[in-house]
Design a protein around this motif. Structure first.
Motif, PDB file in Angstrom:
ATOM      1  N   ASN A 157       0.782  -1.069   0.182  1.00 34.96           N
ATOM      2  CA  ASN A 157       0.034  -0.048   0.075  1.00 34.96           C
ATOM      3  C   ASN A 157       0.947   1.382  -0.124  1.00 34.96           C
ATOM      4  O   ASN A 157       0.402   2.391   0.450  1.00 34.96           O
ATOM      5  N   LYS A 158       2.117   1.009  -0.427  1.00 39.06           N
ATOM      6  CA  LYS A 158       2.945   2.288  -0.469  1.00 39.06           C
ATOM      7  C   LYS A 158       3.058   2.706  -1.937  1.00 39.06           C
ATOM      8  O   LYS A 158       3.258   1.719  -2.762  1.00 39.06           O
ATOM      9  N   ARG A 159       3.482   3.963  -2.222  1.00 40.65           N
ATOM     10  CA  ARG A 159       3.702   4.303  -3.810  1.00 40.65           C
ATOM     11  C   ARG A 159       5.187   4.519  -3.676  1.00 40.65           C
ATOM     12  O   ARG A 159       5.963   5.352  -3.189  1.00 40.65           O
ATOM     13  N   LEU A 160       5.652   3.524  -4.429  1.00 40.70           N
ATOM     14  CA  LEU A 160       6.922   3.272  -4.836  1.00 40.70           C
ATOM     15  C   LEU A 160       7.428   4.053  -6.058  1.00 40.70           C
ATOM     16  O   LEU A 160       6.577   3.993  -7.264  1.00 40.70           O
ATOM     17  N   ARG A 161       8.447   4.917  -6.214  1.00 36.28           N
ATOM     18  CA  ARG A 161       8.937   5.727  -7.232  1.00 36.28           C
ATOM     19  C   ARG A 161      10.256   5.521  -7.689  1.00 36.28           C
ATOM     20  O   ARG A 161      11.202   4.971  -6.987  1.00 36.28           O
ATOM     21  N   ASP A 162      10.492   5.933  -8.879  1.00 36.58           N
ATOM     22  CA  ASP A 162      11.763   6.033  -9.545  1.00 36.58           C
ATOM     23  C   ASP A 162      12.665   4.820  -9.430  1.00 36.58           C
ATOM     24  O   ASP A 162      13.879   4.785  -9.108  1.00 36.58           O
ATOM     25  N   PHE A 163      12.149   3.654 -10.078  1.00 35.22           N
ATOM     26  CA  PHE A 163      12.826   2.723 -10.233  1.00 35.22           C
ATOM     27  C   PHE A 163      14.008   2.845 -11.127  1.00 35.22           C
ATOM     28  O   PHE A 163      13.937   3.136 -12.353  1.00 35.22           O
ATOM     29  N   LYS A 164      15.336   2.348 -10.755  1.00 36.68           N
ATOM     30  CA  LYS A 164      16.435   2.531 -11.545  1.00 36.68           C
ATOM     31  C   LYS A 164      17.142   1.333 -11.316  1.00 36.68           C
ATOM     32  O   LYS A 164      17.838   0.751 -10.131  1.00 36.68           O
ATOM     33  N   LEU A 165      17.841   0.623 -12.557  1.00 37.78           N
ATOM     34  CA  LEU A 165      18.814  -0.271 -12.536  1.00 37.78           C
ATOM     35  C   LEU A 165      20.124   0.205 -12.574  1.00 37.78           C
ATOM     36  O   LEU A 165      20.514   0.987 -13.383  1.00 37.78           O
ATOM     37  N   THR A 166      20.806  -0.518 -11.452  1.00 38.09           N
ATOM     38  CA  THR A 166      22.221   0.363 -11.354  1.00 38.09           C
ATOM     39  C   THR A 166      23.159  -0.669 -12.313  1.00 38.09           C
ATOM     40  O   THR A 166      22.649  -1.777 -12.720  1.00 38.09           O
ATOM     41  N   ASN A 167      24.427  -0.117 -12.326  1.00 33.51           N
ATOM     42  CA  ASN A 167      25.286  -0.844 -13.387  1.00 33.51           C
ATOM     43  C   ASN A 167      25.737  -2.341 -12.731  1.00 33.51           C
ATOM     44  O   ASN A 167      26.251  -3.189 -13.472  1.00 33.51           O
ATOM     45  N   ARG A 168      25.536  -2.628 -11.354  1.00 36.63           N
ATOM     46  CA  ARG A 168      25.915  -3.822 -11.205  1.00 36.63           C
ATOM     47  C   ARG A 168      24.599  -4.750 -10.840  1.00 36.63           C
ATOM     48  O   ARG A 168      24.465  -5.749 -10.016  1.00 36.63           O
ATOM     49  N   PRO A 461      23.408  -5.635 -17.157  1.00 38.29           N
ATOM     50  CA  PRO A 461      24.037  -4.897 -18.320  1.00 38.29           C
ATOM     51  C   PRO A 461      25.601  -5.102 -18.030  1.00 38.29           C
ATOM     52  O   PRO A 461      26.201  -5.092 -19.189  1.00 38.29           O
ATOM     53  N   PHE A 462      26.167  -5.324 -17.040  1.00 41.27           N
ATOM     54  CA  PHE A 462      27.641  -5.453 -16.822  1.00 41.27           C
ATOM     55  C   PHE A 462      27.838  -6.878 -15.941  1.00 41.27           C
ATOM     56  O   PHE A 462      27.728  -7.028 -14.599  1.00 41.27           O
ATOM     57  N   TYR A 463      28.723  -7.529 -16.514  1.00 44.07           N
ATOM     58  CA  TYR A 463      29.091  -8.981 -15.794  1.00 44.07           C
ATOM     59  C   TYR A 463      29.874  -9.749 -16.732  1.00 44.07           C
ATOM     60  O   TYR A 463      29.834  -9.582 -18.072  1.00 44.07           O
ATOM     61  N   PHE A 464      31.045 -10.260 -16.267  1.00 42.56           N
ATOM     62  CA  PHE A 464      32.156 -10.940 -16.939  1.00 42.56           C
ATOM     63  C   PHE A 464      32.426 -12.339 -16.145  1.00 42.56           C
ATOM     64  O   PHE A 464      32.241 -12.419 -15.050  1.00 42.56           O
ATOM     65  N   THR A 465      33.018 -13.246 -16.796  1.00 44.85           N
ATOM     66  CA  THR A 465      33.852 -14.335 -16.324  1.00 44.85           C
ATOM     67  C   THR A 465      35.356 -14.330 -16.789  1.00 44.85           C
ATOM     68  O   THR A 465      35.430 -13.811 -17.752  1.00 44.85           O
ATOM     69  N   MET A 466      36.063 -14.899 -15.972  1.00 45.90           N
ATOM     70  CA  MET A 466      37.477 -14.953 -16.167  1.00 45.90           C
ATOM     71  C   MET A 466      38.156 -16.348 -16.059  1.00 45.90           C
ATOM     72  O   MET A 466      37.740 -17.100 -15.148  1.00 45.90           O
ATOM     73  N   GLN A 467      38.952 -16.845 -17.114  1.00 43.44           N
ATOM     74  CA  GLN A 467      39.458 -18.360 -16.736  1.00 43.44           C
ATOM     75  C   GLN A 467      40.600 -18.361 -17.549  1.00 43.44           C
ATOM     76  O   GLN A 467      41.044 -17.515 -18.291  1.00 43.44           O
ATOM     77  N   ILE A 468      41.378 -19.358 -17.063  1.00 38.25           N
ATOM     78  CA  ILE A 468      42.784 -19.722 -17.848  1.00 38.25           C
ATOM     79  C   ILE A 468      42.446 -20.771 -18.945  1.00 38.25           C
ATOM     80  O   ILE A 468      41.626 -21.953 -18.710  1.00 38.25           O
TER      81      ILE A 468
END
Length: 556
Positions: A157-168, A461-468
């Motif tokens: 029952n709350k009014r939620l505002r300004d949804f933003k997805l961060t780079n993480r 939006p930003f994610y990586f994997t690293m391997q040998i």
């Protein structure tokens, strides 16, 4: 897939270890239909075979690395998944088994909510996901929900505002009592203190805008109050509510503030105070945008039809755009817009905003030029009037915003008019969305407005994997960009973490869904060390740091 070979330069080091874990954890309950599956790196593996099972069947994918993003899963469905890591000769080196469930909600029930789409077949039509705050969902470009806000009693029952997805890949939002950063499953990461230290009340009355900055701090709009002797229409105003921009560090400490009291003087309130709606701060400040490269904050005052440009370091007013309070004698952009929302800085010293306009005139989207040494006068460089058809009203008295997309197209949310659309620079509307909610009493679909709409290229939006990688006695570092954005990685290779011996580093840019391979012969042309330690840091998401130690042994 593009392959990059790098050269290295000597640099200093810092260390932050990110452990390798299976994602998602076994038995997880998720609220999104696009899911990252990841297992720990298996040394010597050349291929990872993924199998995802549900009642609808099995999906199989063969990957060169240990992660896979699976799209188009279903709400209300359970999944099991298996990963087999294979070596050079087809030998299974390790097997992983796991499970997860995707929850469901009334928010994604198509009998209660829907997102009607009108879409032209055009290659410039943007994909990605749109976050709709009042709807509490993210949708794809075809109007299909891909995420919903997890249920939480404190948010009912709350009014939620300004949804933003961060780079993480986390979400920020606000309500009047708190601002929060959480992961997409609703686990809290950071919350404002909400102790009333600014307002002197039980809450600091957060409103309209909440943003996580690139330095890890948080900036939000709140309220403060000052005592007053002002008399308006023979009525004494005991206290004046002011808008205050607050910057918190991750520890919840206030590190910077700016108050509307720094711009507005008592004589201004006396002369124009009757324009202020009951309960609003003077001038109804409804947005800010911090342009971090220039250090300028743009503060929007709806009822004053005004946008301020503020130097963050000094807190001084640089200039103002739009109509003026009596004490402001500048002339820029007077009469350009009214009741505006969400001005943001875009390229080439321009401001983008949603011009709600007077109620008897159509709303519009505007791009106005900033005042610079070479451009002393602000002009309306581009404007799109929202009366382009008869499907919905052309005038929106409340809410709304616009954000830039690729190819200079714009995503426009008309706020009170429940219509979202994209428009090209030549004013061609390519895509429209009409959010609607079922009205059981009238047995009809009714428009469902949203205060703001935020667009991201994906849920991750930003994610990586690293391997040998190993071919015979040859070794290379492989970095896979799993995200939907181009990213740059700092790659550091060194032989001894404690002494930081022989640290070699460089930067590599990798396209979305692509990989870079770094041949270790470039670093050690004569003889490979027995052990190397590799650190990779994402520029797009600096919180994502991977550090791994490897034993380099030839077959002989």
């Amino acid at each position: 897939m593009r392959i990059c070979i790098l050269t290295f330069l000597l640099v200093g080091l810092s260390f932050q270890l990110v452990s390798q874990e299976i994602q998602p954890k076994d038995g997880s309950i998720l609220t999104q239909t696009s899911v990252l599956l990841e297992v720990p790196e298996v040394i010597g593996a050349t291929q990872y075979n993924f199998q995802i099972h549900s009642t609808r069947g099995t999906q199989t994918s063969h990957e060169p690395n240990q992660a896979l993003i699976v799209d188009n899963l279903n709400f209300g469905e359970s999944y099991t998944w298996e990963v087999q890591a294979f070596g050079h000769e087809g030998k299974i080196l390790k097997t992983f088994n796991n499970s997860f469930e995707i929850a469901t909600s009334a928010l994604v029930d198509t009998t209660q909510f829907r997102f009607r789409i009108n879409r032209e077949k055009d290659p410039s039509n943007p994909e990605g996901v749109m976050f709709l705050d009042y709807s509490r969902v993210a949708i794809s470009a075809d109007g299909k929900p891909v995420w919903f806000m997890p249920e939480n009693e404190k948010l009912d029952n709350k009014r939620l505002r300004d949804f933003k997805l961060t780079n993480r890949g986390t979400l920020t939002y606000l309500d009047i009592t708190q601002c929060e950063e959480m992961d997409l499953q609703g686990n809290s990461i950071w919350v404002t203190p909400s102790d009333g230290s600014f307002s002197g009340d039980s809450s600091d009355y957060y409103h309209h805008e909440f943003t996580r900055l690139s330095n890890g701090n948080y900036m939000v709009l709140g309220k403060s109050f000052v005592e007053s002797d002002i008399v308006i229409n023979e009525k004494k105003i005991e206290t004046i509510p002011l808008s205050i921009i607050i910057e918190y560090n991750p520890e919840g400490e206030v590190v910077w503030t700016w108050s509307s009291n720094d711009y507005i003087h008592p004589e201004d309130i006396i002369k124009v105070g009757q324009k202020v709606a009951l309960g609003n701060t003077f001038g109804h400040m409804n947005s800010f945008y911090f342009d971090e490269p220039t250090g300028v904050i743009y503060a929007g005052f709806r009822d004053l039809n005004c946008i301020l440009a503020i130097d963050k370091v000094s807190g001084n007013l640089i200039r103002s755009y739009g109509d003026k309070i009596p004490s402001d004698t500048t002339k820029q952009a007077i009469g350009f817009f009214s009741k505006q929302h969400a001005p943001i800085k875009i390229s080439d010293n321009r401001l983008l905003l949603f011009n709600n306009n007077d109620r008897n005139q159509p709303s519009s989207v505007q791009i106005i030029s900033e005042v610079t040494e070479s451009n002393p006068t602000s002009t309306i460089e581009w404007e799109f009037i929202c009366d382009f058809d008869t499907l919905m009203p052309a005038s929106s008295g409340r809410m709304g915003n616009a954000v830039p997309l690729e190819n200079e197209a714009l995503l426009v949310n008309m706020g009170q008019v429940a219509r979202i659309f994209t428009v090209t620079p030549n004013k061609r509307v390519l895509w429209q969305c009409f959010p609607e909610q079922w009205n059981a009493s009238t047995q009809t679909w009714a428009p469902k407005p949203n205060y703001r709409v935020f667009r991201a290229s994906s849920l991750l939006p930003f994610y990586f994997t690293m391997q040998i990688q190993r071919q015979e006695s040859e070794f290379a570092i492989r970095i896979d960009n799993e995200g939907s954005e181009i990213d740059t990685y700092e790659v550091i290779v060194y032989k001894n973490k404690r002494t930081k011996e022989k640290a070699e580093a460089s930067f590599v840019q990798v396209d979305a869904k692509s990989a870079a391979v770094i041949d270790l012969k470039l670093l050690y042309p004569k003889k490979l060390p027995k052990t190397i330690i590799v650190q990779v840091v994402s520029k797009g998401n600096p919180d994502h740091v991977s550090i791994q130690s490897y034993q380099l042994k030839s077959k002989n």
